[in-house]
Design a protein around this motif. Structure first.
Motif, PDB file in Angstrom:
ATOM      1  N   ARG A  27      49.804  -6.087  36.872  1.00 27.06           N
ATOM      2  CA  ARG A  27      48.335  -5.911  37.442  1.00 27.06           C
ATOM      3  C   ARG A  27      48.008  -6.708  38.592  1.00 27.06           C
ATOM      4  O   ARG A  27      47.151  -6.174  39.394  1.00 27.06           O
ATOM      5  N   ALA A  28      48.692  -7.841  38.677  1.00 31.05           N
ATOM      6  CA  ALA A  28      48.305  -8.592  39.870  1.00 31.05           C
ATOM      7  C   ALA A  28      48.405  -7.841  41.219  1.00 31.05           C
ATOM      8  O   ALA A  28      47.609  -7.656  42.105  1.00 31.05           O
ATOM      9  N   VAL A  43      44.196  -0.622  43.917  1.00 31.61           N
ATOM     10  CA  VAL A  43      44.563   0.489  43.506  1.00 31.61           C
ATOM     11  C   VAL A  43      43.885   0.941  42.446  1.00 31.61           C
ATOM     12  O   VAL A  43      43.241   0.067  41.483  1.00 31.61           O
ATOM     13  N   ASP A  44      43.099   2.079  42.288  1.00 32.69           N
ATOM     14  CA  ASP A  44      42.345   2.538  41.219  1.00 32.69           C
ATOM     15  C   ASP A  44      43.432   3.030  40.121  1.00 32.69           C
ATOM     16  O   ASP A  44      44.034   4.132  39.770  1.00 32.69           O
ATOM     17  N   LYS A  45      43.401   1.804  39.233  1.00 32.88           N
ATOM     18  CA  LYS A  45      44.467   2.029  38.045  1.00 32.88           C
ATOM     19  C   LYS A  45      44.131   3.154  37.144  1.00 32.88           C
ATOM     20  O   LYS A  45      44.846   3.808  36.393  1.00 32.88           O
ATOM     21  N   SER A  79      43.394   6.698  30.954  1.00 32.86           N
ATOM     22  CA  SER A  79      42.909   5.583  30.216  1.00 32.86           C
ATOM     23  C   SER A  79      42.122   5.873  29.329  1.00 32.86           C
ATOM     24  O   SER A  79      41.145   6.673  29.585  1.00 32.86           O
ATOM     25  N   GLY A  80      42.020   5.118  28.256  1.00 30.00           N
ATOM     26  CA  GLY A  80      40.861   5.210  27.212  1.00 30.00           C
ATOM     27  C   GLY A  80      40.060   3.885  27.327  1.00 30.00           C
ATOM     28  O   GLY A  80      39.102   3.500  26.436  1.00 30.00           O
ATOM     29  N   ALA A 106      41.558  -4.138  28.046  1.00 30.36           N
ATOM     30  CA  ALA A 106      41.333  -4.623  29.407  1.00 30.36           C
ATOM     31  C   ALA A 106      41.888  -3.793  30.422  1.00 30.36           C
ATOM     32  O   ALA A 106      41.754  -4.356  31.623  1.00 30.36           O
ATOM     33  N   CYS A 107      42.766  -2.998  30.227  1.00 29.51           N
ATOM     34  CA  CYS A 107      43.644  -2.604  31.557  1.00 29.51           C
ATOM     35  C   CYS A 107      43.522  -0.822  31.259  1.00 29.51           C
ATOM     36  O   CYS A 107      43.828  -0.316  30.175  1.00 29.51           O
ATOM     37  N   GLU A 108      43.622  -0.281  32.437  1.00 30.54           N
ATOM     38  CA  GLU A 108      43.531   1.160  32.399  1.00 30.54           C
ATOM     39  C   GLU A 108      44.968   1.673  32.194  1.00 30.54           C
ATOM     40  O   GLU A 108      45.435   2.895  31.988  1.00 30.54           O
TER      41      GLU A 108
END
Length: 408
Positions: A63-64, A71-73, A84-85, A318-320
């Motif tokens: 993630r870092a 970057v568009d995750k 991603s949800g 919290a993360c895609e």
């Protein structure tokens, strides 16, 4: 590129010094991150949610580097085959916007009343508070306009409400533009962050997990405000108790509470400082690594796999990339997918296979507290199963005996 010339004695013909100028760390890092993002891919700006999520999972190198490179995750996750949800539904966004508009109606009178009651009850009531116009061209212009409005409000005294100000925070050499819901300037010149959320506050309290997420996000705004305050003389006080405004019970009426974000602020500040390590992460990646979403799925999978991740169930909110990382974690049998608390209890046992082998006595140091606890638990389980089997066998034998016994 300009050329660096050294000094020469009077009368001599100065020649160009071929020694290259010292490398600029920021420029070198930005160039490397642009290569990772893709040559024609614009950087996705970091926002407060992303920075707060970084602070919530500081050990995740994946993630870092992805956030640091812009970057568009969400697009990357779709290209990897694990869409991603993550994110709010359109209904939730609409409801949240309607509630925020209600809270800020009439020049923010209700919002300032809550700020006075929860944050500064000893101050004079917020009658006729100022609400400056913060419109300007572009994020840089809005940031400058916000800084000017904060300085003017601090000098003027009284209550001031800044609706959707724009703040800037340096993140690994790049500016992240942040937009809190509101900032309140108190009569004593201090500043407070306001977070408006659509989750309910039932009987004066809200979901602790959601309050924690809001506190981490507000801590990012507090850090950005501190940067603005540091440029003023004397520097105003940025309060570490933020105002959290939520719907009361199941109504659309606002309720508020003060949330101390000192802990979240310290964690976030430490993590943002550690983000300078993204240069070290980038140096470990294979040559040609690129996360551009137009690359093939196999190439992207290999690129993402080259960066270690620290997956935990909390990543799902919290993360895609959470779905992709969860699938890889399951394939590897990593214990982190069962939660950070359990991972911390298991010490050096990092996979489910290692845990089961240690419980069976096949590997592991018997003096290791985690191994000893697992073996004790396995022994208790075996003992309980044996007792249950014995009871079942006895009950089965009694039932069979009653079936064959002659009637009196």
């Amino acid at each position: 590129m300009s050329e660096f010339h050294g000094s020469a004695s009077r009368g001599s013909t100065p020649g160009p010094n071929r020694t290259p100028p010292p490398a600029t760390r920021g420029k070198g890092l930005r160039h490397r991150l642009a290569e990772l993002r893709g040559p024609d891919v614009p950087a996705k700006a970091l926002d407060a949610r992303a920075l707060a999520a970084l602070a919530a999972n500081p050990g995740c190198a994946r993630r870092a580097i992805l956030d640091g490179a812009g970057v568009d995750k969400a697009r990357l996750a779709s290209a990897l085959g694990a869409p991603s949800g993550f994110g709010q539904s359109q209904f939730a966004l609409t409801r949240g916007n309607a509630f925020e508009a209600k809270v800020k109606a009439d020049g923010g009178a209700e919002l300032l009343r809550l700020a006075h009651a929860r944050l500064d009850p000893g101050a004079e009531p917020p009658e006729g508070a100022a609400v400056p116009d913060l419109t300007a061209h572009g994020p840089e212009g809005r940031t400058a306009r916000t800084s000017l409005a904060l300085r003017e409000a601090t000098q003027a005294g009284g209550w001031t409400l800044l609706d959707h100000p724009m703040l800037a925070l340096d993140v690994a050499g790049s500016l992240a533009f942040l937009e809190p819901d509101a900032v309140v300037v108190h009569p004593d010149g201090s500043w407070s962050v306001v977070e408006i959320k659509s989750f309910p506050m039932l009987d004066g309290s809200a979901d602790p997990a959601k309050v924690g997420a809001a506190a981490r996000q507000a801590a990012v705004y507090v850090l950005a405000l501190e940067d603005v305050a540091a440029r003023l003389d004397p520097a105003p006080v940025v309060r570490h108790r933020i105002l959290l405004v939520c719907p009361k019970d199941f109504s659309n009426l606002p309720a508020a509470c003060a949330v101390d974000v000192r802990k979240q602020r310290a964690v976030t500040a430490r993590q943002l400082t550690r983000l300078t390590r993204i240069e070290e992460i980038a140096e470990t990646l294979p040559e040609g690594t690129c996360f551009a979403p137009d690359r093939g799925a196999e190439e992207l999978t290999a690129a993402v796999a080259a960066v270690p991740a620290t997956y935990a169930p909390e990543c799902l909110s919290a993360c895609e990339l959470a779905f992709h990382c969860r699938e890889r974690s399951r394939e590897e049998g990593a214990v982190t997918r069962l939660g950070r608390p359990l991972r911390a209890e298991l010490g050096g046992l990092t996979t489910v296979e290692d845990v089961l082998a240690a419980a069976r006595g096949e590997q592991g140091d018997p003096d290791d507290p985690a191994v000893a606890a697992l073996r004790r638990a396995a022994a208790l389980r075996a003992e309980a199963l044996a007792s249950a089997k014995a009871l079942a066998d006895t009950a089965s034998a009694d039932a069979a005996h009653r079936e064959v016994a002659p009637c009196p």
